[in-house]
Write an enzyme that holds these catalytic residues in place. Structure first.
Site, PDB file in Angstrom:
ATOM      1  N   ARG A  28      86.885  30.286  60.300  1.00 45.63           N
ATOM      2  CA  ARG A  28      86.402  30.841  59.096  1.00 45.63           C
ATOM      3  C   ARG A  28      86.316  32.572  59.009  1.00 45.63           C
ATOM      4  NH1 ARG A  28      80.515  29.186  57.639  1.00 45.63           N
ATOM      5  NH2 ARG A  28      81.523  26.996  57.798  1.00 45.63           N
ATOM      6  N   SER A 122      82.796  26.536  53.269  1.00 43.57           N
ATOM      7  CA  SER A 122      81.769  26.023  53.039  1.00 43.57           C
ATOM      8  C   SER A 122      80.982  26.821  52.113  1.00 43.57           C
ATOM      9  CB  SER A 122      80.946  26.078  54.318  1.00 43.57           C
ATOM     10  OG  SER A 122      79.690  25.390  54.336  1.00 43.57           O
ATOM     11  N   HIS A 123      79.608  27.259  52.461  1.00 44.65           N
ATOM     12  CA  HIS A 123      78.728  28.074  51.658  1.00 44.65           C
ATOM     13  C   HIS A 123      79.055  29.713  51.483  1.00 44.65           C
ATOM     14  CE1 HIS A 123      77.309  28.222  55.592  1.00 44.65           C
ATOM     15  NE2 HIS A 123      76.830  29.392  55.490  1.00 44.65           N
ATOM     16  N   ASP A 269      76.820  22.903  48.096  1.00 44.05           N
ATOM     17  CA  ASP A 269      77.731  24.231  48.662  1.00 44.05           C
ATOM     18  C   ASP A 269      79.082  24.060  48.151  1.00 44.05           C
ATOM     19  OD1 ASP A 269      78.399  22.255  50.389  1.00 44.05           O
ATOM     20  OD2 ASP A 269      78.498  23.742  52.141  1.00 44.05           O
ATOM     21  N   ASP A 271      81.894  22.859  49.684  1.00 39.47           N
ATOM     22  CA  ASP A 271      82.486  21.435  50.089  1.00 39.47           C
ATOM     23  C   ASP A 271      81.567  20.386  50.094  1.00 39.47           C
ATOM     24  OD1 ASP A 271      81.097  22.577  52.283  1.00 39.47           O
ATOM     25  OD2 ASP A 271      82.186  21.588  53.748  1.00 39.47           O
ATOM     26  N   ASP A 273      78.600  19.258  51.542  1.00 37.92           N
ATOM     27  CA  ASP A 273      77.963  18.737  52.623  1.00 37.92           C
ATOM     28  C   ASP A 273      76.659  19.200  52.583  1.00 37.92           C
ATOM     29  OD1 ASP A 273      78.518  21.214  53.516  1.00 37.92           O
ATOM     30  OD2 ASP A 273      79.402  20.357  55.595  1.00 37.92           O
ATOM     31  N   ARG A 274      76.261  20.331  52.104  1.00 40.51           N
ATOM     32  CA  ARG A 274      74.956  20.879  51.936  1.00 40.51           C
ATOM     33  C   ARG A 274      74.375  20.524  50.579  1.00 40.51           C
ATOM     34  NH1 ARG A 274      74.748  25.073  56.280  1.00 40.51           N
ATOM     35  NH2 ARG A 274      76.928  25.176  57.134  1.00 40.51           N
ATOM     36  N   GLU A 357      70.018  19.333  59.810  1.00 42.40           N
ATOM     37  CA  GLU A 357      69.750  20.402  60.009  1.00 42.40           C
ATOM     38  C   GLU A 357      69.021  21.327  59.204  1.00 42.40           C
ATOM     39  OE1 GLU A 357      73.664  21.252  63.001  1.00 42.40           O
ATOM     40  OE2 GLU A 357      73.771  21.698  60.692  1.00 42.40           O
ATOM     41  N   SER A 359      69.603  23.857  58.050  1.00 45.32           N
ATOM     42  CA  SER A 359      70.909  24.653  57.236  1.00 45.32           C
ATOM     43  C   SER A 359      71.174  23.556  56.011  1.00 45.32           C
ATOM     44  CB  SER A 359      71.932  24.978  57.917  1.00 45.32           C
ATOM     45  OG  SER A 359      72.380  23.884  58.801  1.00 45.32           O
ATOM     46  N   LYS A 370      77.777  15.634  57.430  1.00 43.08           N
ATOM     47  CA  LYS A 370      76.497  15.998  56.608  1.00 43.08           C
ATOM     48  C   LYS A 370      76.907  15.490  55.211  1.00 43.08           C
ATOM     49  CE  LYS A 370      76.723  20.561  57.300  1.00 43.08           C
ATOM     50  NZ  LYS A 370      76.990  20.993  58.482  1.00 43.08           N
TER      51      LYS A 370
END
Length: 543
Positions: A28, A122-123, A269, A271, A273-274, A357, A359, A370
């Site tokens: 990243r 991600s985020h 987020d 992608d 997963d969050r 997690e 996060s 996740k």
């Protein structure tokens, strides 16, 4: 008829030392690096492809997806042409290049692919001035750390393909790649009861590229009103917003929920997963609490009726709220370093059914990532089964198990050397014998140090030992302070401080977390000297 072979070019290159993966194994970096540095992306893609054994690589199937951010289309071109040259037989690519991280994991497992490449940061923010990233997931659907592969080659294998959406790869038939329109399978939930709930419940979802998934699952399949989902159109810069599902960045959702019109809110987020859960009037569900509440209500989810509950997992910085639920259920809890790959090992060995997690990530053993949409569907299933609001479910959980007041303080974009020396000096301080049993008096509170360590993890599956995963201070009243350098940032460093305090008395469950935790925070700032050493006045983000 089999297509004609395409010539393979060998391109000379040189390694980039900053591509050695850390944390979850992905890369990243600022998008500008990928655009301006010669072979910056191809180098990493080659390392991914080279990590697959040559015998397994020839003719295999791989999955490719992105979160739709700026530079994704160009990156997919590169991945396809290099995959062709490296003997990959078939690529399954999301429609318009888009697949969420949990969807990639799901497809890999479903079609028994050799792995998948996910183009996401991600985020982190998107657009030309934002960030871009690449992750590699292996055949079990979980993430993989490439370690030394990134710096062990001097050439790239490349096929020059002008129209890759229709081309035959060398010596393979049918035409490749396949274009795949996918929404992840979420059959772990009771959709009948959720449908009934959605007729009664007004809810709002703030989305980024997750819009196609939510529209298909929640709107088309479950009947949620179309106008309840906002930010549904995938944009390369996410509309100028940061796709980070927390109270600092999801302000549009927070303000809408505070109005009291909506009973349920969720944010994702980039992608997928969050996730973040909000109740009516903006009632915030801490992600550590969310994990514990899901664990306590697994009997509401049909999937777990079938497979049973083998164990739980949480990352070390995540609050110990899950541990109290596990103890009541007589289920083991595995405390791992931050990063999902540790959970994948546990799930593959049949030890773990649910994990998460702090996060904002939660998942189960249906895949090896996740899964934000899955977690939201689980929450809706719990609400449907219990016929209660978000706030009622959370407060009843606190009454039964006690409340774990918890906050994370992120100091982002620090000078890496400064962050390193802060952690080095702090480790020397807290691991010194004289620090044991030390008392800290802050106002009317006195905290006695019970235990300190630099966290290390012994994997119960393969016995591997992973050291220096964060510094822990545990006090005699079970309060905790944790310090950790994040491994998922770019060339700047992020230092995180976590504070946790347990309260059993229900009459003290309605206090502001930062007010309860302020004595612990004062101790953390005193012993770390982070403000003095970084010239900061406070953290960048508090969650």
């Amino acid at each position: 008829m089999e297509g004609s072979p395409i010539p393979v070019l060998t391109v000379q290159t040189a390694p980039y030392e900053d591509q050695r993966p850390t944390g979850g194994g992905g890369l990243r970096r600022p998008t500008g690096l990928f655009e301006s540095q010669r072979n910056y992306l191809p180098n990493f893609v080659q390392s991914v492809l080279s990590s697959i054994d040559l015998r397994d690589r020839q003719g295999c199937t791989m999955v490719v997806g992105s979160d739709g951010r700026y530079f994704s289309r160009t990156a997919i071109d590169v991945v396809v042409q290099m995959a062709a040259a490296n003997g990959i037989g078939r690529l399954v690519i999301g429609q318009n290049g888009i697949l969420s991280t949990p969807a990639v994991s799901c497809i890999i497992r479903k079609i028994k692919a050799a792995g998948g490449i996910i183009l996401t940061a991600s985020h982190c923010p998107g657009g030309p001035g934002g960030e871009f990233g690449v992750k590699f997931n292996v055949a079990n659907g979980g993430g993989f750390c490439l370690h030394s592969c990134c710096c062990n080659f001097s050439s790239l294998e490349w096929c020059l393909l002008e129209h890759f959406w229709e081309v035959n790869f060398p010596h393979h038939h049918p035409p490749l790649p396949s274009i795949f329109s996918c929404t992840p399978f979420h059959g772990t939930n009771d959709f009948t009861s959720v449908k009934q709930l959605l007729y009664l419940l007004l809810f709002l979802l703030i989305l980024f590229f997750m819009g196609p998934y939510v529209r298909r699952v929640l709107c088309d399949e479950l009947g949620a009103p179309a106008n309840s989902a906002i930010n549904c159109i995938p944009l390369e810069d996410f509309g100028g917003q940061r796709p980070d599902p927390n109270l600092t960045y999801a302000t549009t959702l927070l303000e809408a929920m505070r109005g009291g019109e909506y009973g349920f809110g969720a944010a994702f987020d980039a992608d997928g997963d969050r996730y973040m859960i909000l109740g009516q009037n903006g009632f915030f569900v801490n992600p550590s609490d969310s994990l514990a509440i899901i664990a306590a209500n697994l009997p509401c989810i049909p999937y777990f009726h079938q497979i049973g509950i083998r164990g739980f997992g949480r990352s070390m910085p995540t609050s110990t709220a899950l541990d109290r639920v596990a103890k009541s259920m007589k289920v083991p809890v595995y405390e791992t370093p931050a990063g999902w790959r540790w959970f994948s090992n546990l799930m593959d060995s049949g030890r773990c059914s649910l994990c998460g997690e702090e996060s904002f990530g939660t998942g189960s053993d249906h895949i090896r990532e996740k899964d934000g949409l899955w977690a939201v569907l689980v929450w809706l299933s719990i609400m449907a089964a219990r016929k209660q609001s978000v706030e009622e479910i959370v407060t009843e959980h606190w009454t039964k198990f006690g409340r774990h007041y918890y906050c994370r303080f992120d100091y982002e974009a620090l000078d890496p050397r400064t962050a390193y020396f802060i952690m080095r000096d702090l480790e020397a301080l807290i691991t010194d014998k004289s620090f044991s049993n030390q008392q800290f008096a802050v106002g009317n509170n006195v905290y006695t140090v019970l235990k300190t360590d630099s966290f290390e993890y012994v994997d119960p599956v393969d016995g591997t030992v992973t050291k220096r995963q964060g510094l822990r201070i545990i006090f005699s009243d079970t309060s905790r302070l944790i310090f950790r350098l994040s491994a998922s940032s770019n060339v700047r460093a992020t230092l995180r401080i976590y504070a946790e305090s347990y309260e059993k008395d229900p009459s003290k469950h309605n206090m502001e977390p930062q007010a309860v935790l302020s004595p612990l925070i004062a101790i953390a700032l005193k012993i770390s000297q982070i403000h003095e050493r970084t010239s900061r006045k406070g953290p960048t983000v508090i969650t």
